[in-house]
Design an enzyme around this catalytic site. Structure first.
Site, PDB file in Angstrom:
ATOM      1  N   GLU A 119       0.687  -1.437  -0.050  1.00  0.00           N
ATOM      2  CA  GLU A 119       0.000  -0.142  -0.084  1.00  0.00           C
ATOM      3  C   GLU A 119       1.101   0.990  -0.277  1.00  0.00           C
ATOM      4  OE1 GLU A 119      -4.178  -1.554   2.323  1.00  0.00           O
ATOM      5  OE2 GLU A 119      -2.779  -0.546   3.231  1.00  0.00           O
ATOM      6  N   GLU A 167      -5.556  -8.202  -0.918  1.00  0.00           N
ATOM      7  CA  GLU A 167      -6.171  -8.258   0.093  1.00  0.00           C
ATOM      8  C   GLU A 167      -7.795  -7.778   0.059  1.00  0.00           C
ATOM      9  OE1 GLU A 167      -4.522  -5.849   3.180  1.00  0.00           O
ATOM     10  OE2 GLU A 167      -2.496  -5.682   2.926  1.00  0.00           O
TER      11      GLU A 167
HETATM   12  C1  BG6 Z   1      -4.624  -3.229   4.997  1.00  0.00           C
HETATM   13  C2  BG6 Z   1      -2.953  -3.457   5.167  1.00  0.00           C
HETATM   14  O1  BG6 Z   1      -4.505  -1.281   5.448  1.00  0.00           O
HETATM   15  O2  BG6 Z   1      -5.418  -3.565   5.576  1.00  0.00           O
HETATM   16  C3  BG6 Z   1      -2.696  -4.312   6.202  1.00  0.00           C
HETATM   17  O3  BG6 Z   1      -2.097  -3.568   4.501  1.00  0.00           O
HETATM   18  C4  BG6 Z   1      -4.644  -3.856   7.590  1.00  0.00           C
HETATM   19  O4  BG6 Z   1      -1.691  -4.108   7.037  1.00  0.00           O
HETATM   20  C5  BG6 Z   1      -5.555  -4.043   6.269  1.00  0.00           C
HETATM   21  O5  BG6 Z   1      -4.421  -5.391   8.562  1.00  0.00           O
HETATM   22  C6  BG6 Z   1      -7.081  -3.725   7.750  1.00  0.00           C
HETATM   23  O6  BG6 Z   1      -6.904  -3.028   8.498  1.00  0.00           O
HETATM   24  P1  BG6 Z   1      -6.742  -2.812   9.810  1.00  0.00           P
HETATM   25  O7  BG6 Z   1      -6.543  -1.547   9.948  1.00  0.00           O
HETATM   26  O8  BG6 Z   1      -7.973  -3.118   9.763  1.00  0.00           O
HETATM   27  O9  BG6 Z   1      -5.634  -3.624  10.266  1.00  0.00           O
END
Ligand code: BG6
Length: 480
Positions: free
Chosen positions: A181, A375
């Site tokens: 990201e 993701e």
């Molecule tokens: C993304 C990141 O921003 O979202 C992860 O690459 C992160 O590291 C994921 O964990 C989900 O966000 P959060 O804040 O719910 O953990």
């Protein structure tokens, strides 16, 4: 109609070292900036670069120090991924496990040995490793000594680190991502680039300078990776999510395009090899055009990526005049208007499966490069029932609807998609809040927000559902 995905589609899951490994000082590992980010009320200000974590009083709880202790549970965790039938596992390397200060001439052998075990174990199960070289990490030494990514010294340190990885894992690891990201540094400058703003500093000037340094570092690493291993496929990675206009008022539509430009700022360079015209004009207008060295533009042009990967949790929404609209909310660090057509997660992130199809179309139209969803998932509170099960039907529903949207993008829109690794395939520490209770996994980890618990691993209902999805290459999504 059955859901269809290409042969060899890379189904799997994703994690990051700082959110799951723990072992923060084990076997010679050095401190990383994420180890300075506490759980609790100071976390957001630290991540945004507004509070220098080195000035915090002692006695705070730092979730990355132990996390879910993947450092000691890797074998058992990978066996569970294999049981689900993973074809791919995305994980990140902890920079300071290899280079404790970032400046050593040679990597720490114990650090390499740990990742050797992980990669070999994955290969044993025919699981393709997908490695993120830098997922919100930076040696604290580089921050103390040079101000982190403010300095070109950090470019050299990163490229040396990447070079070691490409050489060491040549032939064993094909898929790489340089920065997780990368666009997140505009929202979370400490998390993304180790930036703590000084008094009176112009945040934009600092952010665009460190952005340039990360882009040069990424391009140099890509070029070097290709030279070391011509089979390597190296991608960029952005926090995805299209901005919708609040209304069909042309001014709102323009505002949405401008917000998308903020998102595409980095990937436009990493894919096309040059700054986009809108980006050059904006930096000029703000008076924040970064200092560049001779050869930088050639470096950017020579280090373009092979694929575009992204995270997707939610779409976003904006307007030209925010005072005329409803309240703004925060989704994955981006500010967005609350879209009345969408439901929200317990953390207020709005749920929009069609938005995933929209992002896939936008990115493919823009770049015509293979895409990779690295993701996606639902952060939710889970209940461990007295009978030892976790009935996470809400997670299954979220994932099913997103996979259906992705299937349409592939089969109806012709998007070339390499794979899908859902986020936090095993429960891990939340990046934004530092909580354990914001769970994404197919595997429950017995641990609470303060780090208490047995760390026992327990497959949830979604574990068996995802196993069936993968076994049928997405044909059986277990529709109710
Ligand atoms: C993304 C990141 O921003 O979202 C992860 O690459 C992160 O590291 C994921 O964990 C989900 O966000 P959060 O804040 O719910 O953990």
């Amino acid at each position: 109609m059955a859901n269809r995905f290409p042969d060899g589609f890379l189904w799997g899951g994703a994690t990051a070292a700082n959110q799951c490994e723990g072992g923060y000082d084990a076997d010679g590992r050095g401190p990383s900036i994420i180890d300075l980010v506490p759980w609790g009320p100071d976390r957001a200000a630290v991540s945004r670069g507004l509070l220098d974590p080195r000035t915090l009083p002692a006695g705070q709880y730092y979730p990355s120090h132990e996390a879910i202790d993947f450092y000691h549970h890797w074998k058992e965790d990978i066996a569970l991924f294999a049981e689900m039938g993973f074809k791919c596992y995305r994980f990140s390397i902890s920079w300071t496990r290899l280079f404790p200060t970032g400046e050593e001439a040679e990597p720490n052998p114990a650090g390499l040995a740990f990742y050797d075990k992980v990669v070999d174990e994955l290969r044993k199960y025919d699981i393709e490793p997908l490695i993120t070289i830098c997922h919100f990490e930076l040696p604290v030494h580089l921050l103390n000594q040079y101000g982190g990514w403010r300095s070109r010294k950090t470019i050299d340190a990163f490229v040396r680190y990447a070079e070691v990885l490409f050489r060491h894992f040549k032939g064993r690891v094909k898929y790489w991502i340089t920065f997780n990201e990368i666009n997140m540094l505009m929202h979370l400058p400490f998390g993304g680039a180790g930036v703590c703003f000084g008094p009176g500093e112009d945040p934009d000037r600092v952010k665009y300078q460190v952005a340039h340094h990360e882009l040069v570092a990424s391009a140099r690493a890509v070029k070097l990776g290709h030279a070391i291993d011509p089979e390597a496929r190296i991608g960029c990675m952005l926090a995805g999510g299209t901005y919708y206009p609040w209304s069909c008022d042309p001014e709102d539509v323009l505002a949405a395009i401008q917000q998308d430009h903020v998102n595409y700022f980095f990937s436009d360079v990493q894919v096309r090899g040059r700054y986009a015209p809108y980006a050059l004009k904006k930096m000029e207008r703000l008076g924040v055009t970064p200092r560049m060295e001779p050869g930088d533009l050639e470096t950017l042009a020579a280090g373009t990526v092979d694929f575009v990967s992204f995270s997707y949790y939610s779409s976003r929404c904006t307007a030209a005049d925010l005072s005329r609209t409803g309240a703004a909310v925060t989704t994955n660090a981006a500010t967005t208007l609350r879209n009345p057509h969408l439901q929200s997660s317990e953390w207020g992130w709005q749920i929009d499966p069609t938005g995933l199809r929209i992002v896939l179309n936008n990115l493919y139209d823009r770049y015509q490069k293979p895409l990779f969803i690295v993701e996606n998932g639902l952060g939710a509170r889970d209940t461990l029932e007295p009978d030892g099960t976790v009935q996470d039907d809400y997670r299954i529903d979220y994932l099913r609807r997103h996979i259906q949207a992705m299937e349409k993008a592939v089969n109806e829109d012709g998007v070339e998609l390499l794979g899908y690794t859902s986020w936090g395939c095993i429960d891990l520490v939340s990046a934004s809040t530092g909580e354990m209770s914001k769970r994404y996994g197919f595997i429950y980890v017995d641990m609470d927000d303060a780090g208490r618990g047995t760390k026992r691993r327990i497959p949830k209902k979604s574990f068996y559902w995802y196993k069936q999805v993968i076994a049928t290459n997405g044909a059986d999504l277990g529709e109710a």
